[in-house]
Design a protein around this motif. Structure first.
Motif, PDB file in Angstrom:
ATOM      1  N   ASP A  87       0.789  -1.153   0.102  1.00 42.45           N
ATOM      2  CA  ASP A  87      -0.037   0.000  -0.213  1.00 42.45           C
ATOM      3  C   ASP A  87       1.400   1.494   0.018  1.00 42.45           C
ATOM      4  OD1 ASP A  87      -3.025  -1.199  -0.508  1.00 42.45           O
ATOM      5  OD2 ASP A  87      -2.055  -1.269   2.090  1.00 42.45           O
ATOM      6  N   ALA A  88       2.284   1.721   0.375  1.00 41.27           N
ATOM      7  CA  ALA A  88       3.315   3.092   0.572  1.00 41.27           C
ATOM      8  C   ALA A  88       4.140   2.125   1.159  1.00 41.27           C
ATOM      9  CB  ALA A  88       2.387   3.631   1.155  1.00 41.27           C
ATOM     10  N   TRP A  89       5.367   3.039   0.525  1.00 48.63           N
ATOM     11  CA  TRP A  89       6.393   3.269   1.537  1.00 48.63           C
ATOM     12  C   TRP A  89       6.935   4.050   2.639  1.00 48.63           C
ATOM     13  CZ3 TRP A  89       8.868  -1.210   0.219  1.00 48.63           C
ATOM     14  CH2 TRP A  89       9.459  -1.591  -1.085  1.00 48.63           C
ATOM     15  N   VAL A  90       7.621   3.426   3.751  1.00 45.59           N
ATOM     16  CA  VAL A  90       7.362   4.400   4.770  1.00 45.59           C
ATOM     17  C   VAL A  90       8.799   4.771   4.513  1.00 45.59           C
ATOM     18  CG1 VAL A  90       8.171   5.025   7.421  1.00 45.59           C
ATOM     19  CG2 VAL A  90       5.554   3.341   5.945  1.00 45.59           C
ATOM     20  N   LEU A  91       8.638   5.986   4.519  1.00 46.03           N
ATOM     21  CA  LEU A  91       9.915   7.050   4.672  1.00 46.03           C
ATOM     22  C   LEU A  91      10.578   8.097   5.510  1.00 46.03           C
ATOM     23  CD1 LEU A  91       9.702   8.835   0.961  1.00 46.03           C
ATOM     24  CD2 LEU A  91      10.107   6.078   1.695  1.00 46.03           C
ATOM     25  N   ALA A  92      11.767   7.492   6.404  1.00 49.92           N
ATOM     26  CA  ALA A  92      12.095   7.782   7.678  1.00 49.92           C
ATOM     27  C   ALA A  92      12.698   8.240   7.561  1.00 49.92           C
ATOM     28  CB  ALA A  92      12.313   6.554   8.721  1.00 49.92           C
ATOM     29  N   ARG A  93      13.757   9.063   9.028  1.00 50.16           N
ATOM     30  CA  ARG A  93      14.982   9.832   8.469  1.00 50.16           C
ATOM     31  C   ARG A  93      16.143   8.785   9.017  1.00 50.16           C
ATOM     32  NH1 ARG A  93      10.140  11.877  10.789  1.00 50.16           N
ATOM     33  NH2 ARG A  93       9.943  14.381  11.055  1.00 50.16           N
ATOM     34  N   SER A  94      16.311   7.659   8.632  1.00 51.46           N
ATOM     35  CA  SER A  94      16.807   6.794   9.403  1.00 51.46           C
ATOM     36  C   SER A  94      16.620   6.228   8.280  1.00 51.46           C
ATOM     37  CB  SER A  94      17.087   6.643  10.379  1.00 51.46           C
ATOM     38  OG  SER A  94      16.552   5.377  10.737  1.00 51.46           O
ATOM     39  N   ALA A  95      18.247   5.201   7.774  1.00 49.99           N
ATOM     40  CA  ALA A  95      17.653   4.006   6.347  1.00 49.99           C
ATOM     41  C   ALA A  95      16.866   3.279   6.994  1.00 49.99           C
ATOM     42  CB  ALA A  95      18.725   3.938   6.177  1.00 49.99           C
ATOM     43  N   PHE A  96      17.659   2.942   8.833  1.00 51.33           N
ATOM     44  CA  PHE A  96      16.615   1.998   9.356  1.00 51.33           C
ATOM     45  C   PHE A  96      15.429   1.746   9.223  1.00 51.33           C
ATOM     46  CE2 PHE A  96      16.063  -0.190  13.728  1.00 51.33           C
ATOM     47  CZ  PHE A  96      16.340  -1.351  13.468  1.00 51.33           C
ATOM     48  N   ALA A 100       7.199  -0.548   5.119  1.00 51.68           N
ATOM     49  CA  ALA A 100       6.021  -0.094   3.973  1.00 51.68           C
ATOM     50  C   ALA A 100       4.547  -0.454   5.010  1.00 51.68           C
ATOM     51  CB  ALA A 100       6.122  -1.517   2.866  1.00 51.68           C
ATOM     52  N   HIS A 101       3.741   0.888   4.643  1.00 55.66           N
ATOM     53  CA  HIS A 101       2.669  -0.041   4.778  1.00 55.66           C
ATOM     54  C   HIS A 101       2.333  -1.413   3.847  1.00 55.66           C
ATOM     55  CE1 HIS A 101       1.230   4.119   6.645  1.00 55.66           C
ATOM     56  NE2 HIS A 101       2.614   3.646   7.017  1.00 55.66           N
ATOM     57  N   TYR A 102       1.276  -2.362   3.881  1.00 56.09           N
ATOM     58  CA  TYR A 102       0.991  -3.851   3.597  1.00 56.09           C
ATOM     59  C   TYR A 102      -0.209  -4.233   3.823  1.00 56.09           C
ATOM     60  CZ  TYR A 102       3.037  -6.128   7.410  1.00 56.09           C
ATOM     61  OH  TYR A 102       4.173  -6.121   8.804  1.00 56.09           O
ATOM     62  N   LYS A 163      -1.885 -10.116   8.410  1.00 53.15           N
ATOM     63  CA  LYS A 163      -1.443  -8.958   9.715  1.00 53.15           C
ATOM     64  C   LYS A 163      -1.390  -7.297   7.995  1.00 53.15           C
ATOM     65  CE  LYS A 163       3.224  -8.157  11.184  1.00 53.15           C
ATOM     66  NZ  LYS A 163       5.070  -9.490  11.321  1.00 53.15           N
ATOM     67  N   ILE A 164      -2.153  -6.492   8.673  1.00 51.43           N
ATOM     68  CA  ILE A 164      -1.861  -5.393   8.251  1.00 51.43           C
ATOM     69  C   ILE A 164      -0.721  -4.678   8.877  1.00 51.43           C
ATOM     70  CG2 ILE A 164      -3.580  -3.632   7.388  1.00 51.43           C
ATOM     71  CD1 ILE A 164      -5.555  -5.526   7.669  1.00 51.43           C
ATOM     72  N   GLY A 165       0.496  -4.056   8.149  1.00 53.54           N
ATOM     73  CA  GLY A 165       1.241  -2.886   8.533  1.00 53.54           C
ATOM     74  C   GLY A 165       0.731  -1.260   7.790  1.00 53.54           C
ATOM     75  N   ARG A 166       0.000  -0.067   9.277  1.00 52.01           N
ATOM     76  CA  ARG A 166      -0.215   1.006   8.654  1.00 52.01           C
ATOM     77  C   ARG A 166       0.119   1.957   9.691  1.00 52.01           C
ATOM     78  NH1 ARG A 166      -5.576  -0.673   7.050  1.00 52.01           N
ATOM     79  NH2 ARG A 166      -5.974  -0.472   4.890  1.00 52.01           N
ATOM     80  N   HIS A 167       1.751   1.382  10.088  1.00 55.26           N
ATOM     81  CA  HIS A 167       2.216   2.343  11.368  1.00 55.26           C
ATOM     82  C   HIS A 167       3.024   4.093  11.301  1.00 55.26           C
ATOM     83  CE1 HIS A 167       5.620  -0.450   9.070  1.00 55.26           C
ATOM     84  NE2 HIS A 167       6.260   0.753   9.720  1.00 55.26           N
ATOM     85  N   ILE A 184       5.052   9.583   3.725  1.00 51.77           N
ATOM     86  CA  ILE A 184       4.379   8.603   2.812  1.00 51.77           C
ATOM     87  C   ILE A 184       4.599   8.365   2.042  1.00 51.77           C
ATOM     88  CG2 ILE A 184       2.436   6.774   3.344  1.00 51.77           C
ATOM     89  CD1 ILE A 184       3.734   6.427   6.143  1.00 51.77           C
ATOM     90  N   LEU A 185       5.183   7.450   0.749  1.00 52.45           N
ATOM     91  CA  LEU A 185       5.219   7.310  -0.503  1.00 52.45           C
ATOM     92  C   LEU A 185       4.119   6.408  -1.024  1.00 52.45           C
ATOM     93  CD1 LEU A 185       5.245   8.259  -3.210  1.00 52.45           C
ATOM     94  CD2 LEU A 185       7.684   6.486  -3.323  1.00 52.45           C
ATOM     95  N   PRO A 186       2.718   6.578  -1.657  1.00 49.42           N
ATOM     96  CA  PRO A 186       1.581   5.641  -1.534  1.00 49.42           C
ATOM     97  C   PRO A 186       1.960   5.098  -2.212  1.00 49.42           C
ATOM     98  CG  PRO A 186       0.050   7.971  -1.535  1.00 49.42           C
ATOM     99  CD  PRO A 186       2.053   8.566  -0.873  1.00 49.42           C
ATOM    100  N   PHE A 187       2.190   3.961  -2.772  1.00 50.25           N
ATOM    101  CA  PHE A 187       1.539   2.663  -3.902  1.00 50.25           C
ATOM    102  C   PHE A 187      -0.047   2.106  -4.218  1.00 50.25           C
ATOM    103  CE2 PHE A 187       2.737  -1.375  -6.007  1.00 50.25           C
ATOM    104  CZ  PHE A 187       4.363  -0.797  -6.364  1.00 50.25           C
ATOM    105  N   ARG A 188       0.272   2.033  -5.485  1.00 46.41           N
ATOM    106  CA  ARG A 188      -1.206   1.964  -5.752  1.00 46.41           C
ATOM    107  C   ARG A 188      -1.297   1.225  -7.315  1.00 46.41           C
ATOM    108  NH1 ARG A 188      -2.749   6.940  -4.309  1.00 46.41           N
ATOM    109  NH2 ARG A 188      -3.855   6.887  -2.532  1.00 46.41           N
ATOM    110  N   THR A 189      -2.294  -0.371  -6.813  1.00 43.72           N
ATOM    111  CA  THR A 189      -1.977  -0.763  -8.443  1.00 43.72           C
ATOM    112  C   THR A 189      -2.961  -0.274  -9.314  1.00 43.72           C
ATOM    113  OG1 THR A 189      -1.627  -3.069  -7.729  1.00 43.72           O
ATOM    114  CG2 THR A 189      -2.000  -3.071  -9.214  1.00 43.72           C
ATOM    115  N   VAL A 190      -2.834  -0.113 -10.160  1.00 44.79           N
ATOM    116  CA  VAL A 190      -4.864   0.816 -10.833  1.00 44.79           C
ATOM    117  C   VAL A 190      -5.439  -0.194 -12.754  1.00 44.79           C
ATOM    118  CG1 VAL A 190      -3.766   2.380 -10.779  1.00 44.79           C
ATOM    119  CG2 VAL A 190      -3.195   1.714 -12.545  1.00 44.79           C
TER     120      VAL A 190
END
Length: 219
Positions: A87-96, A100-102, A163-167, A184-190
């Motif tokens: 559903d999305a990539w989670v872009l944080a301030r640290s690489a660690f 993702a949201h999934y 399991k749903i990750g939307r943290h 958050i970088l949303p990711f969608r299949t169209v």
């Protein structure tokens, strides 16, 4: 059996992301349409992606009679299936802390064979209706030869987990002052638009958008 109630369906890593709702399970399966089927045969552990669809509390797969996987599974050998949606990539301030949201679902069980051609036809029509509403009434149905050549397996969704990750972004306090964009970088299949074949004889474009609410692309 409800979602996530057995020892092997209990979510251990990130247990707070576990979802018990049966409708969430159905929603992930229905939207995904693609299952990764895991089993072990003489070749060893194997995972094969398969188109899959749900009717009620049962999951169906199909293929050619000579499929090694289907020949193995039709004997009632144990397997598992996973369905995943990004559903999305989670872009944080640290690489660690990038993540993702999934949404993902897993099912354990054993397949049985759908022998009756009429039952196969009904199940395949249901699949067509899920991907292109109304098409089972438009396209030529499978004939006896085609249906007989098709291996169809069915498995009840009796042992499953979701399991749903939307943290969102979960940065360390020490990183909050780092001068880098976070979010958050949303990711969608169209789906769509439809692309006709060069020999298409029908001028009216069918409307299948109702099967892809919020995902239909018109341009």
């Amino acid at each position: 059996m409800t979602v996530g109630t057995t020892e092997r369906t209990r979510v251990r890593k990130g247990a707070h992301k576990a979802v018990k709702d049966q409708e969430a399970l159905y929603s992930i399966i229905d939207e995904s349409k693609l299952a990764h089927v895991a089993f072990s045969d003489k070749r060893g552990p194997t995972v094969i992606p398969m188109l899959a669809w749900r009717i009620g509390n049962n999951i169906y797969i199909h293929g050619a009679k000579n499929s090694q996987m289907l020949r193995h599974l039709k004997n009632g050998e144990p397997c598992s299936m996973t369905f995943s949606i990004l559903d999305a990539w989670v872009l944080a301030r640290s690489a660690f802390h990038h993540s993702a949201h999934y949404r993902c679902a897993m099912a354990f069980g054993r397949f049985s064979v759908v022998e009756d051609n009429e039952e196969k036809s009904v199940a395949l029509d249901a699949f067509l209706e899920q991907i292109t509403p109304g098409r089972s009434k438009e396209a030529r149905p499978g004939n006896e030869k085609e249906l007989t050549a098709t291996e169809m397996l069915v498995m009840p969704l009796d042992e499953t987990s979701v399991k749903i990750g939307r943290h969102g972004v979960n940065d360390d306090l020490a990183d909050m002052d780092i001068d880098v964009w976070a979010g958050i970088l949303p990711f969608r299949t169209v789906a769509g638009p439809l692309e006709p074949t060069s020999d298409n004889k029908v001028s009216d474009v069918p409307d299948y958008s109702s099967a892809y609410e919020g995902l239909w692309h018109t341009e």
